[in-house]
Design a protein around this motif. Structure first.
Motif, PDB file in Angstrom:
ATOM      1  N   ALA A  65       0.831  -1.204   0.000  1.00  0.00           N
ATOM      2  CA  ALA A  65       0.000   0.000   0.000  1.00  0.00           C
ATOM      3  C   ALA A  65       0.868   1.258   0.000  1.00  0.00           C
ATOM      4  O   ALA A  65       0.606   2.212  -0.738  1.00  0.00           O
ATOM      5  CB  ALA A  65      -0.941  -0.008   1.204  1.00  0.00           C
ATOM      6  N   LYS A  66       1.916   1.265   0.822  1.00  0.00           N
ATOM      7  CA  LYS A  66       2.814   2.415   0.903  1.00  0.00           C
ATOM      8  C   LYS A  66       3.505   2.665  -0.442  1.00  0.00           C
ATOM      9  O   LYS A  66       3.556   3.796  -0.928  1.00  0.00           O
ATOM     10  CB  LYS A  66       3.865   2.179   1.991  1.00  0.00           C
ATOM     11  CG  LYS A  66       4.914   3.252   2.093  1.00  0.00           C
ATOM     12  CD  LYS A  66       5.958   2.874   3.118  1.00  0.00           C
ATOM     13  CE  LYS A  66       7.163   3.782   2.999  1.00  0.00           C
ATOM     14  NZ  LYS A  66       8.287   3.317   3.783  1.00  0.00           N
ATOM     15  N   LEU A  67       4.015   1.596  -1.056  1.00  0.00           N
ATOM     16  CA  LEU A  67       4.715   1.745  -2.334  1.00  0.00           C
ATOM     17  C   LEU A  67       3.770   2.167  -3.458  1.00  0.00           C
ATOM     18  O   LEU A  67       4.137   2.972  -4.315  1.00  0.00           O
ATOM     19  CB  LEU A  67       5.435   0.449  -2.698  1.00  0.00           C
ATOM     20  CG  LEU A  67       6.615   0.082  -1.792  1.00  0.00           C
ATOM     21  CD1 LEU A  67       7.161  -1.289  -2.147  1.00  0.00           C
ATOM     22  CD2 LEU A  67       7.709   1.137  -1.859  1.00  0.00           C
ATOM     23  N   LEU A  68       2.551   1.649  -3.461  1.00  0.00           N
ATOM     24  CA  LEU A  68       1.591   2.008  -4.505  1.00  0.00           C
ATOM     25  C   LEU A  68       1.095   3.442  -4.372  1.00  0.00           C
ATOM     26  O   LEU A  68       0.654   4.048  -5.346  1.00  0.00           O
ATOM     27  CB  LEU A  68       0.414   1.031  -4.509  1.00  0.00           C
ATOM     28  CG  LEU A  68       0.753  -0.363  -5.029  1.00  0.00           C
ATOM     29  CD1 LEU A  68      -0.405  -1.316  -4.802  1.00  0.00           C
ATOM     30  CD2 LEU A  68       1.145  -0.319  -6.502  1.00  0.00           C
ATOM     31  N   ARG A  69       1.170   4.020  -3.163  1.00  0.00           N
ATOM     32  CA  ARG A  69       0.773   5.419  -2.962  1.00  0.00           C
ATOM     33  C   ARG A  69       1.845   6.401  -3.420  1.00  0.00           C
ATOM     34  O   ARG A  69       1.573   7.584  -3.575  1.00  0.00           O
ATOM     35  CB  ARG A  69       0.436   5.678  -1.491  1.00  0.00           C
ATOM     36  CG  ARG A  69      -0.923   5.160  -1.075  1.00  0.00           C
ATOM     37  CD  ARG A  69      -1.338   5.697   0.285  1.00  0.00           C
ATOM     38  NE  ARG A  69      -0.447   5.289   1.344  1.00  0.00           N
ATOM     39  CZ  ARG A  69      -0.574   4.200   2.095  1.00  0.00           C
ATOM     40  NH1 ARG A  69      -1.610   3.415   1.908  1.00  0.00           N
ATOM     41  NH2 ARG A  69       0.283   3.912   3.042  1.00  0.00           N
ATOM     42  N   MET A  70       3.060   5.926  -3.629  1.00  0.00           N
ATOM     43  CA  MET A  70       4.141   6.825  -4.036  1.00  0.00           C
ATOM     44  C   MET A  70       3.864   7.360  -5.442  1.00  0.00           C
ATOM     45  O   MET A  70       3.486   6.598  -6.338  1.00  0.00           O
ATOM     46  CB  MET A  70       5.480   6.093  -3.988  1.00  0.00           C
ATOM     47  CG  MET A  70       5.858   5.650  -2.588  1.00  0.00           C
ATOM     48  SD  MET A  70       7.328   4.613  -2.530  1.00  0.00           S
ATOM     49  CE  MET A  70       8.582   5.827  -2.870  1.00  0.00           C
ATOM     50  N   PRO A  71       4.045   8.669  -5.654  1.00  0.00           N
ATOM     51  CA  PRO A  71       3.736   9.279  -6.964  1.00  0.00           C
ATOM     52  C   PRO A  71       4.430   8.598  -8.144  1.00  0.00           C
ATOM     53  O   PRO A  71       3.826   8.430  -9.198  1.00  0.00           O
ATOM     54  CB  PRO A  71       4.214  10.727  -6.817  1.00  0.00           C
ATOM     55  CG  PRO A  71       4.186  10.974  -5.345  1.00  0.00           C
ATOM     56  CD  PRO A  71       4.505   9.661  -4.687  1.00  0.00           C
ATOM     57  N   GLU A  72       5.675   8.178  -7.978  1.00  0.00           N
ATOM     58  CA  GLU A  72       6.385   7.559  -9.103  1.00  0.00           C
ATOM     59  C   GLU A  72       5.792   6.209  -9.499  1.00  0.00           C
ATOM     60  O   GLU A  72       6.018   5.722 -10.605  1.00  0.00           O
ATOM     61  CB  GLU A  72       7.889   7.414  -8.813  1.00  0.00           C
ATOM     62  CG  GLU A  72       8.214   6.552  -7.624  1.00  0.00           C
ATOM     63  CD  GLU A  72       8.366   7.315  -6.311  1.00  0.00           C
ATOM     64  OE1 GLU A  72       9.041   6.786  -5.423  1.00  0.00           O
ATOM     65  OE2 GLU A  72       7.794   8.409  -6.170  1.00  0.00           O
ATOM     66  N   ASN A  73       5.000   5.596  -8.620  1.00  0.00           N
ATOM     67  CA  ASN A  73       4.347   4.327  -8.940  1.00  0.00           C
ATOM     68  C   ASN A  73       2.920   4.525  -9.434  1.00  0.00           C
ATOM     69  O   ASN A  73       2.216   3.551  -9.679  1.00  0.00           O
ATOM     70  CB  ASN A  73       4.372   3.398  -7.732  1.00  0.00           C
ATOM     71  CG  ASN A  73       5.775   2.928  -7.419  1.00  0.00           C
ATOM     72  OD1 ASN A  73       6.585   2.748  -8.315  1.00  0.00           O
ATOM     73  ND2 ASN A  73       6.061   2.750  -6.153  1.00  0.00           N
ATOM     74  N   GLN A  74       2.506   5.771  -9.569  1.00  0.00           N
ATOM     75  CA  GLN A  74       1.166   6.071 -10.069  1.00  0.00           C
ATOM     76  C   GLN A  74       1.200   6.754 -11.428  1.00  0.00           C
ATOM     77  O   GLN A  74       0.197   7.284 -11.887  1.00  0.00           O
ATOM     78  CB  GLN A  74       0.421   6.952  -9.062  1.00  0.00           C
ATOM     79  CG  GLN A  74       0.145   6.244  -7.767  1.00  0.00           C
ATOM     80  CD  GLN A  74      -0.668   7.093  -6.818  1.00  0.00           C
ATOM     81  OE1 GLN A  74      -1.182   8.149  -7.166  1.00  0.00           O
ATOM     82  NE2 GLN A  74      -0.820   6.621  -5.601  1.00  0.00           N
ATOM     83  N   GLN A  75       2.360   6.744 -12.056  1.00  0.00           N
ATOM     84  CA  GLN A  75       2.490   7.354 -13.376  1.00  0.00           C
ATOM     85  C   GLN A  75       3.447   6.543 -14.234  1.00  0.00           C
ATOM     86  O   GLN A  75       4.238   5.758 -13.718  1.00  0.00           O
ATOM     87  CB  GLN A  75       2.959   8.797 -13.263  1.00  0.00           C
ATOM     88  CG  GLN A  75       4.275   8.950 -12.544  1.00  0.00           C
ATOM     89  CD  GLN A  75       4.569  10.402 -12.179  1.00  0.00           C
ATOM     90  OE1 GLN A  75       3.753  11.274 -12.399  1.00  0.00           O
ATOM     91  NE2 GLN A  75       5.720  10.646 -11.622  1.00  0.00           N
ATOM     92  N   ALA A  76       3.348   6.758 -15.515  1.00  0.00           N
ATOM     93  CA  ALA A  76       4.215   6.043 -16.458  1.00  0.00           C
ATOM     94  C   ALA A  76       5.658   6.490 -16.278  1.00  0.00           C
ATOM     95  O   ALA A  76       5.915   7.613 -15.836  1.00  0.00           O
ATOM     96  CB  ALA A  76       3.753   6.311 -17.887  1.00  0.00           C
TER      97      ALA A  76
END
Length: 142
Positions: A65-76
């Motif tokens: 959950a923590k890693l998926l919330r990071m901005p770099e993991n929410q964009q290409a």
């Protein structure tokens, strides 16, 4: 989005063991654009005892959950519109308008409860993200 429908089937928990149960899958048209390979996020803490896809260990869930919330993991990745894994078996798009649900397909299949796509990557259909988009074809391996 997965190239091989068995990948999508793997994530359906209800009725996974029922071989003759009718299932539905959405066949989508995906505008992948420039697609780059991305390393997977860490999915388990070091002291996880199971380290499998269905792990429910609270520390592993918190880490994901923590890693998926990071901005770099929410964009290409920089300079791309989408990404894929090193095995090229899925495409991840980050904008809703990059995917269009084209068909709903209803099917039955033998039980796939023992098919773990993450352990049988070589058996999955894949694609070449560098190929000419007009000539992509899917070849299923048995």
């Amino acid at each position: 989005f997965a190239v091989d429908p068995r990948m999508a089937n793997h994530f359906v928990r209800s009725g996974r063991d029922a071989p003759e149960k009718a299932r539905k899958i959405i066949l989508c048209r995906v505008a992948a654009g420039v697609c780059k390979t991305r390393e997977p996020i860490q999915t388990h803490v070091d002291n996880c005892k199971t380290k499998h896809m269905g792990c429910k260990f609270w520390a592993c869930r918190e880490l994901r959950a923590k890693l998926l919330r990071m901005p770099e993991n929410q964009q290409a990745p920089a300079g791309s519109h989408s990404c894929t894994s090193k095995n090229n078996v899925e495409v991840i798009v980050f904008e809703n308008h990059h995917a269009y649900p084209a068909y709903v397909v209803e099917y039955t299949s033998p039980s796939l409860s023992d098919f773990d796509p993450y352990k049988k990557m070589k058996e999955l259909a894949s694609f070449d993200p560098r190929a000419d988009r007009a000539t992509w074809t899917i070849q299923f391996k048995s």
